[in-house]
Design an enzyme around this catalytic site. Structure first.
Site, mmCIF file in Angstrom:
data_model
loop_
_atom_site.group_PDB
_atom_site.id
_atom_site.type_symbol
_atom_site.label_atom_id
_atom_site.label_comp_id
_atom_site.label_asym_id
_atom_site.label_seq_id
_atom_site.Cartn_x
_atom_site.Cartn_y
_atom_site.Cartn_z
ATOM 1 N N LYS A 1 -10.476 -4.187 -4.663
ATOM 2 C CA LYS A 1 -11.496 -3.181 -4.997
ATOM 3 C C LYS A 1 -10.887 -1.808 -5.258
ATOM 4 C CE LYS A 1 -13.537 -3.659 -0.437
ATOM 5 N NZ LYS A 1 -12.384 -3.503 0.462
ATOM 6 N N LYS B 1 -3.673 -10.079 -6.699
ATOM 7 C CA LYS B 1 -5.028 -10.359 -6.225
ATOM 8 C C LYS B 1 -6.039 -9.336 -6.757
ATOM 9 C CE LYS B 1 -5.936 -7.982 -1.890
ATOM 10 N NZ LYS B 1 -6.630 -7.973 -0.645
ATOM 11 N N LYS C 1 0.825 -1.220 0.000
ATOM 12 C CA LYS C 1 0.000 0.000 0.000
ATOM 13 C C LYS C 1 0.857 1.268 0.000
ATOM 14 C CE LYS C 1 -4.445 -1.719 1.078
ATOM 15 N NZ LYS C 1 -5.765 -1.552 1.646
#
Ligand code: ATP
Ligand code: LTN
Length: 335
Positions: free
Chosen positions: A203, A200, A116
C-alpha cells in the site's frame, strides 16, 4: 478467555488510505473464515504505522477507515475483538520489556527492516528497527496460538517465537508459543505488484498503477489490470517465470473461488487482452458489495467509535493479565 477455542491475533497498519488487494486476499479474507472457529483479536496497528512518517490528520482518518474496512470485509464486531493498538497501553509496555530480551543481531537480519530502510533512507529510526519486537508484544500479550499473516511476515513471526522461547526458558511458561497461519501458495499467499510482479503489492508503493486498493472504482480496477505487466508469450498458464500471469491467475482464483487449474482451462486460447479484462471485472464485481458496506459504515462514526471503545476495554483486560505476570517475573514491583 471464557471458552476453550484457540486464540488468533493479527493486525494491519493504517499506513495508507485503503488496504490493497494484497492485504485483502493475503490477510483479511482469510480472517473472515476463522471467526467462528477461534477467539479472534484483530487490531489496527497504528503504533507500527509511525515507524514511517505519517501526517497526524491522515493517520487518524486512516485508522478509523481501516477499522471500517475490516468490518466491511466481513469481520464481525460481535464475534471478534476489534481494537486500535495505541488504545491498549500494555502493547508499548511489553514491547519495551521484550526489547531487553532481543539481540541486535536478530533484528539486523530482518529483511523488512532492510527493505524499508532502503525505501526511507532519510528516516531510519529506532522504531523501524525494533518494529518486530512490538509485533511480538502484540502477539504474546494475548497468549496467541495462531497468527494469520501473509508469507512476508513469516520472519517476524519466527522472531516472536524465539523471543517467547527465550523468555520462557528464563522465567517458566509465561507465553504461549505462537504459530504462523499462512495461506497456501496460490490462495493469495503473496499478491504481487501489477507493475513489477517480482515485488509484493504494497500500500505504500508510490506507483498507483502497481496496486489495487480495496476502495478503487471499478473502472480504475479494470484499467490497472489491463495495464498489468505480463510477458510476450501470450499463453495463459501458471508456470515459473510467468510472474505477471501467475499473479493475475492467483487474483482471479482468490476472488472467484475457481481453482488455478480450472482458471487456466477457462482461459485456454484467450489472448492477454481478454484474460486481463475478465480478471479486472471479476475483482471489481467482488469488491462492489464491500465498498457499499464501507460507505455506509463511514457515515456512522458513532457506531465505529462504540466498536473500538468496547474492543479496547476487552483487549485491555486480557492483556493486563499477561503484562502483570511479565512484570512480576522480571522483578518489577507490581502495584
Ligand atoms: P506497507 O506497504 O505499509 O508496508 P503492506 O501493504 O505491506 O504495508 P501490512 O500492513 O504490512 O501491509 O500487512 C498487512 C497484512 O497483509 C499482513 O498480514 C501481510 O502479510 C499481508 N500482506 C501485505 N501485502 C500482501 C501481499 N502483497 N500479498 C499477500 N498478503 C499481503
Ligand atoms: N507487521 C505486520 C503487522 C502487524 C501484525 C502484528 C501482524 C503488527 N503486529 C501482530 C500479525 C500480528 C505487517 O507489517 N503486516
Amino acid at each position: 478467555m471464557i471458552n476453550d477455542k484457540q486464540i488468533i491475533f493479527s493486525g494491519i497498519q493504517p499506513s495508507g488510505d485503503s488496504v490493497t488487494l494484497g492485504n485483502y486476499l493475503g490477510a483479511i479474507k482469510h480472517w473472515t473464515k476463522l471467526q467462528d472457529e477461534y477467539n479472534c483479536i484483530f487490531s489496527v496497528v497504528d503504533m507500527h504505522a509511525i515507524t514511517v512518517r505519517q501526517e497526524a490528520a491522515a493517520l487518524r482518518k486512516n485508522t478509523l477507515s481501516l477499522l471500517a474496512q475490516y468490518i466491511a470485509c466481513g469481520i464481525e464486531s460481535e464475534k471478534n475483538i476489534l481494537f486500535i493498538q495505541s488504545h491498549v497501553s500494555a502493547h508499548a509496555e511489553l514491547a519495551w520489556i521484550l526489547n531487553c530480551y532481543t539481540q541486535m543481531g536478530e533484528l539486523n537480519r530482518m529483511t523488512q527492516f532492510k527493505d524499508k530502510s532502503k525505501k526511507h533512507p532519510e528516516n531510519i529510526n529506532a522504531g523501524l528497527f525494533t518494529y518486530p519486537v512490538l509485533m511480538a508484544a502484540d502477539i504474546l500479550l494475548y497468549q496467541t496460538d495462531l497468527v494469520p499473516v501473509g508469507v512476508d511476515q513469516k520472519q517476524h513471526l519466527e522472531l516472536a517465537r524465539d523471543i517467547a522461547h527465550r523468555f520462557n526458558s528464563i522465567y517458566g511458561d509465561v507465553f504461549t508459543i505462537p504459530e504462523a497461519y499462512i495461506p497456501e501458495k496460490g490462495a493469495g499467499a503473496k499478491i504481487m505488484s501489477l507493475q513489477n510482479p517480482t515485488a509484493k503489492m504494497s500500500k505504500s508503493d508510490p506507483n498507483p498503477n502497481a496496486c489495487i486498493s480495496l476502495l478503487d472504482k471499478p473502472e480504475d480496477i479494470v484499467r490497472k489490470i489491463k495495464r498489468a505487466v505480463t510477458d510476450s508469450e501470450a499463453e495463459v498458464c501458471y508456470r515459473e517465470g510467468k510472474d505477471g500471469v501467475n499473479n493475475l491467475l492467483t487474483i482471479y482464483s482468490s476472488v472467484t473461488g475457481i481453482s488455478i487449474d480450472d482458471a487456466v482451462k477457462e482461459f485456454s486460447g484467450s489472448g492477454y487482452g481478454d484474460f486481463k479484462l475478465r480478471v479486472g471485472e471479476a475483482v471489481a464485481e467482488h469488491l462492489i458489495p464491500i465498498q457499499k458496506k464501507y460507505d455506509d459504515l463511514m457515515k456512522n462514526k458513532d457506531y465505529l467509535e462504540s466498536i473500538y471503545k468496547n474492543g479496547a476495554e476487552v483487549a485491555s483486560s486480557v492483556a493486563r493479565r499477561t503484562i502483570n505476570k511479565v512484570k512480576k517475573k522480571v522483578g518489577f514491583i507490581v502495584g
